[in-house]
Design a protein around this motif. Structure first.
Motif, PDB file in Angstrom:
ATOM      1  N   ARG A 179      -1.745  37.303 -46.475  1.00 34.33           N
ATOM      2  CA  ARG A 179      -1.002  38.029 -45.443  1.00 34.33           C
ATOM      3  C   ARG A 179      -1.811  38.045 -44.157  1.00 34.33           C
ATOM      4  NH1 ARG A 179       2.650  42.975 -47.434  1.00 34.33           N
ATOM      5  NH2 ARG A 179       3.236  42.205 -49.496  1.00 34.33           N
ATOM      6  N   VAL A 180      -1.079  37.962 -43.052  1.00 35.27           N
ATOM      7  CA  VAL A 180      -1.725  38.139 -41.758  1.00 35.27           C
ATOM      8  C   VAL A 180      -1.857  39.630 -41.485  1.00 35.27           C
ATOM      9  CG1 VAL A 180      -0.905  35.942 -40.878  1.00 35.27           C
ATOM     10  CG2 VAL A 180       0.490  38.000 -40.549  1.00 35.27           C
ATOM     11  N   GLY A 181      -2.829  39.992 -40.684  1.00 33.23           N
ATOM     12  CA  GLY A 181      -3.077  41.401 -40.400  1.00 33.23           C
ATOM     13  C   GLY A 181      -2.740  41.751 -38.970  1.00 33.23           C
ATOM     14  N   PRO A 182      -3.168  42.929 -38.570  1.00 30.65           N
ATOM     15  CA  PRO A 182      -4.022  43.820 -39.369  1.00 30.65           C
ATOM     16  C   PRO A 182      -3.204  44.711 -40.302  1.00 30.65           C
ATOM     17  CG  PRO A 182      -3.745  44.729 -37.173  1.00 30.65           C
ATOM     18  CD  PRO A 182      -3.015  43.420 -37.177  1.00 30.65           C
ATOM     19  N   ASN A 183      -3.738  44.944 -41.487  1.00 32.39           N
ATOM     20  CA  ASN A 183      -3.145  45.866 -42.455  1.00 32.39           C
ATOM     21  C   ASN A 183      -4.248  46.719 -43.075  1.00 32.39           C
ATOM     22  OD1 ASN A 183      -0.248  44.884 -42.658  1.00 32.39           O
ATOM     23  ND2 ASN A 183      -1.316  43.005 -43.239  1.00 32.39           N
ATOM     24  N   ILE A 184      -3.847  47.850 -43.592  1.00 30.52           N
ATOM     25  CA  ILE A 184      -4.696  48.578 -44.519  1.00 30.52           C
ATOM     26  C   ILE A 184      -4.073  48.408 -45.896  1.00 30.52           C
ATOM     27  CG2 ILE A 184      -5.456  50.245 -42.783  1.00 30.52           C
ATOM     28  CD1 ILE A 184      -3.537  52.282 -44.106  1.00 30.52           C
ATOM     29  N   TYR A 185      -4.888  48.558 -46.928  1.00 34.58           N
ATOM     30  CA  TYR A 185      -4.406  48.371 -48.290  1.00 34.58           C
ATOM     31  C   TYR A 185      -4.705  49.619 -49.109  1.00 34.58           C
ATOM     32  CZ  TYR A 185      -3.549  43.523 -47.186  1.00 34.58           C
ATOM     33  OH  TYR A 185      -3.047  42.366 -46.620  1.00 34.58           O
ATOM     34  N   LEU A 228      -9.333  50.139 -70.849  1.00 36.24           N
ATOM     35  CA  LEU A 228      -7.973  49.754 -71.223  1.00 36.24           C
ATOM     36  C   LEU A 228      -6.955  50.808 -70.812  1.00 36.24           C
ATOM     37  CD1 LEU A 228      -8.690  48.248 -74.753  1.00 36.24           C
ATOM     38  CD2 LEU A 228      -8.477  47.050 -72.564  1.00 36.24           C
ATOM     39  N   TYR A 229      -5.680  50.396 -70.853  1.00 38.93           N
ATOM     40  CA  TYR A 229      -4.565  51.236 -70.412  1.00 38.93           C
ATOM     41  C   TYR A 229      -4.777  51.709 -68.980  1.00 38.93           C
ATOM     42  CZ  TYR A 229      -2.556  51.057 -75.024  1.00 38.93           C
ATOM     43  OH  TYR A 229      -1.970  50.602 -76.185  1.00 38.93           O
ATOM     44  N   VAL A 230      -5.219  50.764 -68.141  1.00 35.33           N
ATOM     45  CA  VAL A 230      -5.396  51.019 -66.713  1.00 35.33           C
ATOM     46  C   VAL A 230      -4.427  50.124 -65.950  1.00 35.33           C
ATOM     47  CG1 VAL A 230      -6.976  50.919 -64.753  1.00 35.33           C
ATOM     48  CG2 VAL A 230      -7.809  51.672 -66.991  1.00 35.33           C
ATOM     49  N   VAL A 231      -3.729  50.713 -64.995  1.00 37.64           N
ATOM     50  CA  VAL A 231      -2.773  50.004 -64.150  1.00 37.64           C
ATOM     51  C   VAL A 231      -3.262  50.081 -62.709  1.00 37.64           C
ATOM     52  CG1 VAL A 231      -0.429  50.049 -63.206  1.00 37.64           C
ATOM     53  CG2 VAL A 231      -0.796  50.400 -65.661  1.00 37.64           C
ATOM     54  N   HIS A 232      -3.182  48.963 -61.996  1.00 34.18           N
ATOM     55  CA  HIS A 232      -3.503  48.929 -60.569  1.00 34.18           C
ATOM     56  C   HIS A 232      -2.269  48.470 -59.801  1.00 34.18           C
ATOM     57  CE1 HIS A 232      -7.804  49.406 -61.333  1.00 34.18           C
ATOM     58  NE2 HIS A 232      -7.744  48.414 -62.202  1.00 34.18           N
ATOM     59  N   HIS A 233      -1.838  49.253 -58.827  1.00 40.35           N
ATOM     60  CA  HIS A 233      -0.784  48.856 -57.899  1.00 40.35           C
ATOM     61  C   HIS A 233      -1.414  48.675 -56.522  1.00 40.35           C
ATOM     62  CE1 HIS A 233       2.678  50.855 -60.412  1.00 40.35           C
ATOM     63  NE2 HIS A 233       2.111  49.844 -61.023  1.00 40.35           N
ATOM     64  N   LEU A 234      -1.178  47.534 -55.906  1.00 39.19           N
ATOM     65  CA  LEU A 234      -1.748  47.220 -54.602  1.00 39.19           C
ATOM     66  C   LEU A 234      -0.645  47.176 -53.557  1.00 39.19           C
ATOM     67  CD1 LEU A 234      -4.340  46.412 -53.041  1.00 39.19           C
ATOM     68  CD2 LEU A 234      -3.820  44.030 -53.634  1.00 39.19           C
ATOM     69  N   TRP A 235      -0.817  47.972 -52.495  1.00 36.82           N
ATOM     70  CA  TRP A 235       0.188  48.112 -51.428  1.00 36.82           C
ATOM     71  C   TRP A 235      -0.437  47.796 -50.078  1.00 36.82           C
ATOM     72  CZ3 TRP A 235       4.835  49.354 -53.610  1.00 36.82           C
ATOM     73  CH2 TRP A 235       4.819  50.015 -54.847  1.00 36.82           C
ATOM     74  N   ALA A 236       0.365  47.294 -49.157  1.00 37.84           N
ATOM     75  CA  ALA A 236      -0.087  46.990 -47.796  1.00 37.84           C
ATOM     76  C   ALA A 236       0.739  47.797 -46.790  1.00 37.84           C
ATOM     77  CB  ALA A 236       0.059  45.499 -47.509  1.00 37.84           C
ATOM     78  N   TYR A 237       0.052  48.332 -45.787  1.00 37.58           N
ATOM     79  CA  TYR A 237       0.706  49.097 -44.718  1.00 37.58           C
ATOM     80  C   TYR A 237       0.039  48.745 -43.390  1.00 37.58           C
ATOM     81  CZ  TYR A 237       2.001  51.992 -48.761  1.00 37.58           C
ATOM     82  OH  TYR A 237       2.450  52.438 -49.977  1.00 37.58           O
TER      83      TYR A 237
END
Length: 284
Positions: A179-185, A228-237
């Motif tokens: 992705r092009v920026g600028p973004n925060i994640y 284990l049983y760990v979930v990661h969700h990654l978001w851009a704004y």
């Protein structure tokens, strides 16, 4: 449909608990239902929420993408505060060489410093195209890479601690693309109760559509090795204000509240990191 489900569940409890309850009794019963440890196994809710039978196969097979064999590694490096700039410079000098070398079946997905959350921390996300064989091929080649071994030796002097996890991506999430920026994640990490990954995936497979309008959904992963049983969700704004507006907009969409209602009881612990991309990160 979501409001009707809630009204049906309250009505069912009124029938079971007897006639003429006081308003306080109704509120207490509703609260007890929401927070009950038995809630996730409720026979009544199971009539309306489809579940994959976890006994048929491992959840990694049921929830991950079938059309790819990508394996991901996430690294968390806690850096000595006085060395953070030097660490970033060293990382930016060495890691892109591995990313661009076709002889190594690995690629950088994203590289960040934590802005809000754990301070003086670096987070790196790698993709191994070809799964575990690609990971082992890469690791074996790095053992003979003198530049990389020197990089690790120099880096070790700058670190307080480090940890990693091997991850698979959820089938219903986007595959992370540059992705092009600028973004925060924002990296939102959920530690689930053992045995609830299938239910989490079923609910989010329906809910992800509520978080796509602004292209904020970057990737969703669950751990295979490590904790284990760990979930990661990654978001851009674009910024923190955009984050707030986007998240608030989700609550105005019919169905999002239902996803939160059903998934909150599955979580033991959750954490949010706001991260700033490094110069070398494909996700800017």
């Amino acid at each position: 449909m979501a409001p009707r489900l809630c009204s049906i569940s309250v009505a069912a409890r009124l029938l079971l608990e007897g006639p003429g309850p006081r308003a306080g009794d109704v509120a207490a019963a509703a609260a007890a239902r929401f927070y009950s440890k038995d809630n996730e196994g409720s026979w009544f809710r199971s009539l309306f929420v489809h579940k994959v039978d976890p006994r048929k196969d491992a959840h990694s097979t049921l929830l991950s993408k079938k059309e790819t064999s990508n394996l991901y590694k996430i690294q968390f490096h806690n850096v000595k505060p006085e060395y953070l700039d030097a660490y970033n410079s060293l990382t930016e000098a060495v890691l892109p060489k591995l990313h661009l070398d076709e002889d190594y079946p690995c690629s950088l997905v994203g590289n960040w410093n934590t802005w809000y959350g754990e301070q003086d921390q670096a987070v790196h996300l790698w993709r191994f195209s070809g799964g575990y064989p690609a990971l082992m091929d890469c690791m074996n080649k790095l053992k003979n890479n003198k530049e990389y071994l020197e990089f690790r030796r120099e880096r070790s002097q700058m670190l307080l601690s480090r940890r990693n996890q091997l991850l698979l991506e959820f089938s219903f999430w986007n595959e992370p693309q540059p992705r092009v920026g600028p973004n925060i994640y924002e990296l939102r990490t959920y530690k689930l109760k053992p045995g609830t990954m299938i239910e989490w995936g079923n609910n989010w497979a329906r809910a992800i559509k509520y978080r796509q309008e602004n292209q904020e959904a970057v990737g969703g992963f669950f751990s295979q090795i490590g904790e284990l049983y760990v979930v990661h969700h990654l978001w851009a704004y674009k910024d923190l204000q955009s984050r707030e507006e986007t998240r608030n907009a989700a609550w105005r969409k019919r169905g999002w509240d239902e996803n939160v209602y059903y998934t909150v009881p599955l979580v033991r612990h959750m954490e949010s990191r706001i991260m700033i991309p490094l110069k070398i990160s494909p996700l800017q």
